[in-house]
Scaffold this active site. Sequence first.
Site, PDB file in Angstrom:
ATOM      1  N   PRO A 204      75.759   8.861  37.343  1.00 27.37           N
ATOM      2  CA  PRO A 204      76.113   7.449  37.487  1.00 27.37           C
ATOM      3  C   PRO A 204      76.583   6.843  36.161  1.00 27.37           C
ATOM      4  O   PRO A 204      76.021   7.146  35.099  1.00 27.37           O
ATOM      5  CB  PRO A 204      74.792   6.801  37.939  1.00 27.37           C
ATOM      6  CG  PRO A 204      73.718   7.724  37.474  1.00 27.37           C
ATOM      7  CD  PRO A 204      74.307   9.092  37.430  1.00 27.37           C
TER       8      PRO A 204
ATOM      9  N   GLY B 266      74.066   4.772  30.180  1.00 28.75           N
ATOM     10  CA  GLY B 266      73.831   5.266  28.816  1.00 28.75           C
ATOM     11  C   GLY B 266      73.999   6.773  28.699  1.00 28.75           C
ATOM     12  O   GLY B 266      73.713   7.353  27.651  1.00 28.75           O
ATOM     13  N   LEU B 267      74.488   7.400  29.776  1.00 24.96           N
ATOM     14  CA  LEU B 267      74.663   8.856  29.762  1.00 24.96           C
ATOM     15  C   LEU B 267      76.116   9.243  29.464  1.00 24.96           C
ATOM     16  O   LEU B 267      76.454  10.426  29.448  1.00 24.96           O
ATOM     17  CB  LEU B 267      74.205   9.457  31.103  1.00 24.96           C
ATOM     18  CG  LEU B 267      72.735   9.180  31.454  1.00 24.96           C
ATOM     19  CD1 LEU B 267      72.407   9.669  32.867  1.00 24.96           C
ATOM     20  CD2 LEU B 267      71.797   9.850  30.441  1.00 24.96           C
ATOM     21  N   GLY B 268      76.951   8.225  29.257  1.00 27.39           N
ATOM     22  CA  GLY B 268      78.321   8.455  28.790  1.00 27.39           C
ATOM     23  C   GLY B 268      79.254   9.121  29.774  1.00 27.39           C
ATOM     24  O   GLY B 268      80.263   9.710  29.386  1.00 27.39           O
TER      25      GLY B 268
ATOM     26  N   SER C 248      82.986   8.131  29.685  1.00 26.02           N
ATOM     27  CA  SER C 248      83.593   8.625  28.431  1.00 26.02           C
ATOM     28  C   SER C 248      83.816  10.132  28.506  1.00 26.02           C
ATOM     29  O   SER C 248      84.849  10.648  28.059  1.00 26.02           O
ATOM     30  CB  SER C 248      82.667   8.330  27.243  1.00 26.02           C
ATOM     31  OG  SER C 248      82.333   6.972  27.193  1.00 26.02           O
ATOM     32  N   SER C 249      82.844  10.837  29.080  1.00 26.57           N
ATOM     33  CA  SER C 249      82.957  12.290  29.185  1.00 26.57           C
ATOM     34  C   SER C 249      84.094  12.668  30.138  1.00 26.57           C
ATOM     35  O   SER C 249      84.863  13.590  29.867  1.00 26.57           O
ATOM     36  CB  SER C 249      81.617  12.860  29.673  1.00 26.57           C
ATOM     37  OG  SER C 249      81.617  14.257  29.654  1.00 26.57           O
TER      38      SER C 249
ATOM     39  N   GLY D 231      77.340   3.571  33.546  1.00 25.03           N
ATOM     40  CA  GLY D 231      76.560   2.373  33.202  1.00 25.03           C
ATOM     41  C   GLY D 231      75.091   2.667  32.995  1.00 25.03           C
ATOM     42  O   GLY D 231      74.241   1.789  33.133  1.00 25.03           O
TER      43      GLY D 231
ATOM     44  N   LYS E  54      75.550  12.838  28.142  1.00 22.91           N
ATOM     45  CA  LYS E  54      74.983  12.903  26.784  1.00 22.91           C
ATOM     46  C   LYS E  54      73.664  12.140  26.741  1.00 22.91           C
ATOM     47  O   LYS E  54      73.418  11.245  27.565  1.00 22.91           O
ATOM     48  CB  LYS E  54      75.945  12.321  25.742  1.00 22.91           C
ATOM     49  CG  LYS E  54      76.389  10.860  25.948  1.00 22.91           C
ATOM     50  CD  LYS E  54      75.545   9.779  25.296  1.00 22.91           C
ATOM     51  CE  LYS E  54      76.173   8.383  25.347  1.00 22.91           C
ATOM     52  NZ  LYS E  54      75.245   7.283  25.182  1.00 22.91           N
TER      53      LYS E  54
ATOM     54  N   ASP F 136      82.686   6.192  22.543  1.00 24.18           N
ATOM     55  CA  ASP F 136      81.926   7.444  22.735  1.00 24.18           C
ATOM     56  C   ASP F 136      82.828   8.640  23.045  1.00 24.18           C
ATOM     57  O   ASP F 136      82.355   9.775  23.058  1.00 24.18           O
ATOM     58  CB  ASP F 136      80.953   7.293  23.934  1.00 24.18           C
ATOM     59  CG  ASP F 136      79.588   6.727  23.528  1.00 24.18           C
ATOM     60  OD1 ASP F 136      79.289   6.678  22.318  1.00 24.18           O
ATOM     61  OD2 ASP F 136      78.823   6.349  24.439  1.00 24.18           O
TER      62      ASP F 136
END
Length: 304
Positions: free
Chosen positions: A110, A114-116, A119-120, A112, A24, A152
Amino acid sequence: MEPMPHKEKYEYQGSCLVVNAPAKLNLFLLIAGKRSDGFHEIDTLMTKVSWYDSLRLEEGSSPGIELECRGRFWAPEDESNLVLKAGKLIFSELGLSEPNLKITLTKNIPAGTGLGSASSDCAAAIDGIDSFFSLNLSSEFKHSAACKLGSDIPFFLQASPAARCTGRGEKVQAVDLPLSDIVFQIFVPDFTCSTAKVYSKYKHSEKEYEEKLSEVNYALKQGYAEKICRLGINMLERACFKAFPEAEEFAEMQNNGEKLALSGSGSAFYRFFTINKLENYKKNAKIKNYSALGGSRLVSSNSW
Ligand SMILES: C[C@](O)(CO)[C@H](O)COP(=O)(O)OP(=O)(O)OC[C@H]1O[C@@H](n2ccc(N)nc2=O)[C@H](O)[C@@H]1O
Ligand SMILES: Nc1ncnc2c1ncn2[C@@H]1O[C@H](COP(=O)(O)OP(=O)(O)OP(=O)(O)O)[C@@H](O)[C@H]1O
């Protein structure tokens, strides 16, 4: 260089189910203040993009859930992995013993950054297990499981390309925004940013929040994704730079004087092009591959 290709959410390979788990980007991120439970009240617009981890689900050789991690990037193979946590939580809440299940996680994004991606992966595990075992879990059950595992995750469970997420991130409202003619270039540095550490450095200004809220609401009313992206608002940016000075340095090194937007709590940054401008950039050879941890990726908004 073309944007990475889109994938369907589910791929059926014989008796195996493959679930693709997109990254994300936060197109804006506002912080409305710190709550008494220690979390921050946020207001963010996120879009899923065409860069995917994948989870392969198949029958395991013994009772219980077995996880194997592969791919370019690291993920824990123990019970701290959100994929395993999701599986264990689902069967324990249903009062069922864990079935013979093997999950192979291919980590292309990767964590850590901020691309989630963690969580995805977790949301993909919830949907994948539901589908693989025909559990018919209700959306309330899945949302509640997601909320127990991270802020998230509910965003990745809902079926729209973009959504505005409030509360600590778990209140998800699909947003119908024309994003298909926008291409994002994501820059991934060779360091990661701890989300908890970034939030711990955040200093709230109510005035700044009010100003930025009216800017994003105005841009949203106009209905152009480009206007929203151009604002490049992320109220965690200062906190990220304070916690990780290398992030500020990285953004300055990559940008040729152009401001890059930070995704989530970092460490990845992005810029965007409308598709017609992308052609000009290509001609001028301004799109380069950077020799960072993940280099740079061209992606577009996912369709699901
Ligand atoms: C920065 C964002 O990615 C923006 O979308 C999210 O807010 C982070 O969501 P996340 O990675 O799912 O975060 P969680 O795993 O739930 O929380 C990690 C830590 O971040 C902080 N945290 C997280 C979310 C939030 N709304 N307020 C917070 O203060 C808390 O210290 C928490 O202990
Ligand atoms: N499936 C997973 N993939 C990678 N890391 C995972 C996974 N599950 C749990 N983790 C743990 O979570 C940590 C990363 O969490 P984090 O929330 O920063 O990842 P993220 O999904 O990339 O989110 P963010 O957008 O907040 O950076 C890893 O260092 C690892 O210990």
